[in-house]
Motif scaffolding. Structure first.
Motif, PDB file in Angstrom:
ATOM      1  N   ASN A 161      -9.623  -1.179  -7.973  1.00 32.19           N
ATOM      2  CA  ASN A 161      -9.136   0.169  -8.244  1.00 32.19           C
ATOM      3  C   ASN A 161      -7.751   0.483  -7.683  1.00 32.19           C
ATOM      4  O   ASN A 161      -7.189   1.538  -7.992  1.00 32.19           O
ATOM      5  CB  ASN A 161     -10.147   1.194  -7.716  1.00 32.19           C
ATOM      6  CG  ASN A 161     -11.358   1.274  -8.629  1.00 32.19           C
ATOM      7  OD1 ASN A 161     -11.295   1.853  -9.711  1.00 32.19           O
ATOM      8  ND2 ASN A 161     -12.458   0.662  -8.203  1.00 32.19           N
ATOM      9  N   CYS A 162      -7.189  -0.383  -6.849  1.00 28.27           N
ATOM     10  CA  CYS A 162      -5.875  -0.098  -6.266  1.00 28.27           C
ATOM     11  C   CYS A 162      -4.825   0.018  -7.387  1.00 28.27           C
ATOM     12  O   CYS A 162      -4.615  -0.931  -8.145  1.00 28.27           O
ATOM     13  CB  CYS A 162      -5.478  -1.210  -5.289  1.00 28.27           C
ATOM     14  SG  CYS A 162      -3.817  -0.947  -4.629  1.00 28.27           S
ATOM     15  N   PRO A 163      -4.139   1.178  -7.493  1.00 25.63           N
ATOM     16  CA  PRO A 163      -3.218   1.378  -8.616  1.00 25.63           C
ATOM     17  C   PRO A 163      -1.950   0.541  -8.514  1.00 25.63           C
ATOM     18  O   PRO A 163      -1.261   0.342  -9.521  1.00 25.63           O
ATOM     19  CB  PRO A 163      -2.888   2.875  -8.546  1.00 25.63           C
ATOM     20  CG  PRO A 163      -3.113   3.254  -7.125  1.00 25.63           C
ATOM     21  CD  PRO A 163      -4.229   2.374  -6.622  1.00 25.63           C
ATOM     22  N   VAL A 164      -1.647   0.020  -7.302  1.00 25.59           N
ATOM     23  CA  VAL A 164      -0.417  -0.778  -7.156  1.00 25.59           C
ATOM     24  C   VAL A 164      -0.732  -2.241  -6.797  1.00 25.59           C
ATOM     25  O   VAL A 164       0.151  -2.983  -6.354  1.00 25.59           O
ATOM     26  CB  VAL A 164       0.543  -0.151  -6.107  1.00 25.59           C
ATOM     27  CG1 VAL A 164       1.019   1.222  -6.596  1.00 25.59           C
ATOM     28  CG2 VAL A 164      -0.114  -0.029  -4.731  1.00 25.59           C
ATOM     29  N   GLY A 175      -3.611   4.249   7.459  1.00 20.85           N
ATOM     30  CA  GLY A 175      -2.646   3.565   8.325  1.00 20.85           C
ATOM     31  C   GLY A 175      -1.501   3.100   7.444  1.00 20.85           C
ATOM     32  O   GLY A 175      -1.472   3.424   6.257  1.00 20.85           O
ATOM     33  N   THR A 176      -0.556   2.364   8.041  1.00 24.56           N
ATOM     34  CA  THR A 176       0.572   1.835   7.256  1.00 24.56           C
ATOM     35  C   THR A 176       0.617   0.327   7.460  1.00 24.56           C
ATOM     36  O   THR A 176       1.126  -0.134   8.474  1.00 24.56           O
ATOM     37  CB  THR A 176       1.908   2.473   7.694  1.00 24.56           C
ATOM     38  OG1 THR A 176       1.758   3.905   7.708  1.00 24.56           O
ATOM     39  CG2 THR A 176       3.019   2.109   6.737  1.00 24.56           C
ATOM     40  N   PRO A 177       0.029  -0.451   6.545  1.00 24.49           N
ATOM     41  CA  PRO A 177      -0.773  -0.019   5.385  1.00 24.49           C
ATOM     42  C   PRO A 177      -2.181   0.424   5.812  1.00 24.49           C
ATOM     43  O   PRO A 177      -2.549   0.270   6.981  1.00 24.49           O
ATOM     44  CB  PRO A 177      -0.850  -1.303   4.553  1.00 24.49           C
ATOM     45  CG  PRO A 177      -0.846  -2.413   5.572  1.00 24.49           C
ATOM     46  CD  PRO A 177       0.013  -1.922   6.711  1.00 24.49           C
ATOM     47  N   TYR A 178      -2.946   0.963   4.842  1.00 25.02           N
ATOM     48  CA  TYR A 178      -4.368   1.207   5.081  1.00 25.02           C
ATOM     49  C   TYR A 178      -5.038  -0.120   5.472  1.00 25.02           C
ATOM     50  O   TYR A 178      -4.521  -1.194   5.162  1.00 25.02           O
ATOM     51  CB  TYR A 178      -5.038   1.765   3.811  1.00 25.02           C
ATOM     52  CG  TYR A 178      -4.847   3.265   3.634  1.00 25.02           C
ATOM     53  CD1 TYR A 178      -3.666   3.904   3.997  1.00 25.02           C
ATOM     54  CD2 TYR A 178      -5.874   4.041   3.095  1.00 25.02           C
ATOM     55  CE1 TYR A 178      -3.501   5.263   3.833  1.00 25.02           C
ATOM     56  CE2 TYR A 178      -5.721   5.418   2.924  1.00 25.02           C
ATOM     57  CZ  TYR A 178      -4.532   6.024   3.298  1.00 25.02           C
ATOM     58  OH  TYR A 178      -4.393   7.370   3.144  1.00 25.02           O
ATOM     59  N   PHE A 179      -6.163  -0.067   6.162  1.00 23.83           N
ATOM     60  CA  PHE A 179      -6.802  -1.339   6.531  1.00 23.83           C
ATOM     61  C   PHE A 179      -8.323  -1.267   6.376  1.00 23.83           C
ATOM     62  O   PHE A 179      -8.917  -0.187   6.456  1.00 23.83           O
ATOM     63  CB  PHE A 179      -6.405  -1.764   7.951  1.00 23.83           C
ATOM     64  CG  PHE A 179      -6.852  -0.820   9.027  1.00 23.83           C
ATOM     65  CD1 PHE A 179      -6.098   0.308   9.358  1.00 23.83           C
ATOM     66  CD2 PHE A 179      -8.042  -1.049   9.720  1.00 23.83           C
ATOM     67  CE1 PHE A 179      -6.512   1.180  10.355  1.00 23.83           C
ATOM     68  CE2 PHE A 179      -8.458  -0.176  10.716  1.00 23.83           C
ATOM     69  CZ  PHE A 179      -7.690   0.944  11.036  1.00 23.83           C
ATOM     70  N   MET A 187     -10.041   4.087  -0.258  1.00 26.22           N
ATOM     71  CA  MET A 187     -10.904   4.791   0.695  1.00 26.22           C
ATOM     72  C   MET A 187     -11.968   5.610  -0.029  1.00 26.22           C
ATOM     73  O   MET A 187     -13.135   5.608   0.362  1.00 26.22           O
ATOM     74  CB  MET A 187     -10.014   5.695   1.562  1.00 26.22           C
ATOM     75  CG  MET A 187     -10.687   6.260   2.779  1.00 26.22           C
ATOM     76  SD  MET A 187      -9.603   7.514   3.540  1.00 26.22           S
ATOM     77  CE  MET A 187      -8.725   6.521   4.706  1.00 26.22           C
ATOM     78  N   ARG A 188     -11.562   6.280  -1.105  1.00 20.36           N
ATOM     79  CA  ARG A 188     -12.514   7.087  -1.882  1.00 20.36           C
ATOM     80  C   ARG A 188     -13.569   6.229  -2.564  1.00 20.36           C
ATOM     81  O   ARG A 188     -14.714   6.646  -2.719  1.00 20.36           O
ATOM     82  CB  ARG A 188     -11.774   7.880  -2.975  1.00 20.36           C
ATOM     83  CG  ARG A 188     -11.209   9.214  -2.544  1.00 20.36           C
ATOM     84  CD  ARG A 188     -10.973  10.139  -3.740  1.00 20.36           C
ATOM     85  NE  ARG A 188     -10.317   9.483  -4.873  1.00 20.36           N
ATOM     86  CZ  ARG A 188      -8.999   9.325  -4.975  1.00 20.36           C
ATOM     87  NH1 ARG A 188      -8.184   9.800  -4.038  1.00 20.36           N
ATOM     88  NH2 ARG A 188      -8.487   8.706  -6.014  1.00 20.36           N
ATOM     89  N   ASN A 189     -13.203   5.025  -2.987  1.00 17.06           N
ATOM     90  CA  ASN A 189     -14.120   4.172  -3.746  1.00 17.06           C
ATOM     91  C   ASN A 189     -15.057   3.333  -2.873  1.00 17.06           C
ATOM     92  O   ASN A 189     -16.059   2.835  -3.367  1.00 17.06           O
ATOM     93  CB  ASN A 189     -13.323   3.233  -4.657  1.00 17.06           C
ATOM     94  CG  ASN A 189     -12.926   3.908  -5.951  1.00 17.06           C
ATOM     95  OD1 ASN A 189     -13.761   4.108  -6.838  1.00 17.06           O
ATOM     96  ND2 ASN A 189     -11.668   4.313  -6.054  1.00 17.06           N
ATOM     97  N   CYS A 190     -14.727   3.152  -1.610  1.00 18.38           N
ATOM     98  CA  CYS A 190     -15.492   2.218  -0.770  1.00 18.38           C
ATOM     99  C   CYS A 190     -16.917   2.715  -0.553  1.00 18.38           C
ATOM    100  O   CYS A 190     -17.122   3.796   0.011  1.00 18.38           O
ATOM    101  CB  CYS A 190     -14.807   2.031   0.586  1.00 18.38           C
ATOM    102  SG  CYS A 190     -15.756   0.952   1.675  1.00 18.38           S
ATOM    103  N   CYS A 206       0.840  -1.217   0.000  1.00 17.17           N
ATOM    104  CA  CYS A 206       0.000   0.000   0.000  1.00 17.17           C
ATOM    105  C   CYS A 206       0.869   1.259   0.000  1.00 17.17           C
ATOM    106  O   CYS A 206       1.825   1.368   0.780  1.00 17.17           O
ATOM    107  CB  CYS A 206      -0.896  -0.027   1.241  1.00 17.17           C
ATOM    108  SG  CYS A 206      -1.760   1.506   1.600  1.00 17.17           S
ATOM    109  N   ILE A 207       0.524   2.204  -0.881  1.00 19.83           N
ATOM    110  CA  ILE A 207       1.273   3.467  -0.947  1.00 19.83           C
ATOM    111  C   ILE A 207       0.506   4.619  -0.309  1.00 19.83           C
ATOM    112  O   ILE A 207       0.910   5.772  -0.392  1.00 19.83           O
ATOM    113  CB  ILE A 207       1.639   3.818  -2.415  1.00 19.83           C
ATOM    114  CG1 ILE A 207       0.359   3.889  -3.287  1.00 19.83           C
ATOM    115  CG2 ILE A 207       2.640   2.806  -2.984  1.00 19.83           C
ATOM    116  CD1 ILE A 207       0.577   4.455  -4.696  1.00 19.83           C
ATOM    117  N   GLY A 208      -0.644   4.299   0.311  1.00 21.79           N
ATOM    118  CA  GLY A 208      -1.403   5.331   1.028  1.00 21.79           C
ATOM    119  C   GLY A 208      -2.013   6.399   0.122  1.00 21.79           C
ATOM    120  O   GLY A 208      -2.164   7.551   0.530  1.00 21.79           O
ATOM    121  N   CYS A 209      -2.431   6.023  -1.072  1.00 25.75           N
ATOM    122  CA  CYS A 209      -2.928   7.014  -2.049  1.00 25.75           C
ATOM    123  C   CYS A 209      -4.392   7.377  -1.840  1.00 25.75           C
ATOM    124  O   CYS A 209      -4.909   8.251  -2.529  1.00 25.75           O
ATOM    125  CB  CYS A 209      -2.700   6.510  -3.475  1.00 25.75           C
ATOM    126  SG  CYS A 209      -3.770   5.105  -3.920  1.00 25.75           S
TER     127      CYS A 209
END
Lengths: 202, 202
Positions: free
Chosen positions: B192-195, B173-177, B162-165, B155-158
């Motif tokens: 949608n995750c770009p990575v 968080g690191t990573p997001y959860f 979160m926006r799509n959910c 996760c790169i924290g972009c």
């Protein structure tokens, strides 16, 4: 009743159960909304992230059932088909089911994929009546597959089946006969016939 | 919620759907009464003449689901076991469910065979809340099998997930959860995750 009336009943019940089979051959079952009914077609949708989506895109055989408050049950066995032009269908579905916006607001609706069931066999089963009532229909042109039992010419007219039937749906005759619309398919006549004159159908 | 409370919910709904798989691997589904609930065990019965009886005695895997009027869904996947001393169990079932005498009067009740489900996984899914709420339990001692998605250390924290959910159940968080109890398993974050930092669980 007819096939279309049965589908309309599923739409009225709205939350009905959809059973699928996964690639290991295991059954899965969940409540799904019946989204639209049109000319002997049932429409629903599910999200691409769900196990259900994987299951029905790998194995389209599905079994749907619902019960209304009058204890009338519908059962539908058929194959699902994924629809082209998914955004058009999802928009139509959300227009007919605005509460869907609470779960999938804005453009998140397009994670959903639309499906139709336009084939297969329907059974209507009314447990709220005595004797019970059952009827079968097809959504397409295939012949209805019959279940339950038949009394053959080997019948000796001894009345054992008639005495044992919990629904009093066996009539005298040569041979005796089962009123199929009122039969539970419980098998008591079959087990008790002294001359094995009763056979399984289908 | 816990496993026993989920079973009690199925008993309250009473008419719930039972999915089985026949010997050709096809799904079947019908409404069946939940007859008794005891210490993490669910009891039901069916008649020896029914296709359902043949299916579950040949393949004990079953999937049960029901929805209450608050839009809380229970799903139970497990194996059925046929009970010894069937007459004793059928008498207990009829005592707890006297309406059964309308369908199977007198001794005709003994065409029914009793079964128990005392194993498998239960899912509680509350669609009446926002965000939705879900929990999983086991009826026996096995580990709960997890579904849905997990965000990995890639996760790169972009914030795209979160926006799509649609349920706003992803936290930074690191990573997001993902707040698993509130996740629809719709797959929008995953797609949608770009990575490609989001994986399927289970």
């Amino acid at each position: 009743m007819n096939a279309q009336a049965c589908l309309q009943m599923l739409r009225m019940i709205k939350d009905v159960s959809f059973a699928s089979v996964d690639k290991e051959g295991m059954p899965h079952n969940r409540m799904i909304d019946v989204m639209l009914i049109e000319d002997k077609k049932l429409y629903f949708c599910t999200a691409r992230g769900k196990d259900f989506y994987d299951q029905i895109t790998q194995n389209p055989h599905i079994a749907i059932t619902g019960l209304n408050t009058d204890f009338q049950m519908i059962r539908l066995h058929g194959k699902v088909k994924q629809l082209n032009n998914p955004k058009v269908w999802i928009d139509r579905i959300f227009e007919a089911n605005p509460v869907m916006n609470d779960v999938y607001p804005g453009d998140s609706r397009y994670i959903l994929e639309p499906f139709v069931v336009d084939n297969g066999q329907i059974e209507f089963f009314d447990l709220g009546k005595h004797p019970i009532d059952r009827q079968s229909f097809r959504l397409d042109q295939e012949v209805v597959q019959q279940h339950g039992f038949l009394i053959s010419d080997a019948c000796i007219g001894c009345r054992t089946c008639m005495r044992n039937c919990p629904q009093q749906c066996i009539q005298s005759g040569t041979p005796y006969f089962i009123e199929q619309d009122h039969c539970l398919h419980c098998g008591l006549c079959y087990e008790n016939c002294p001359v094995h004159a009763i056979d399984r159908r289908g």
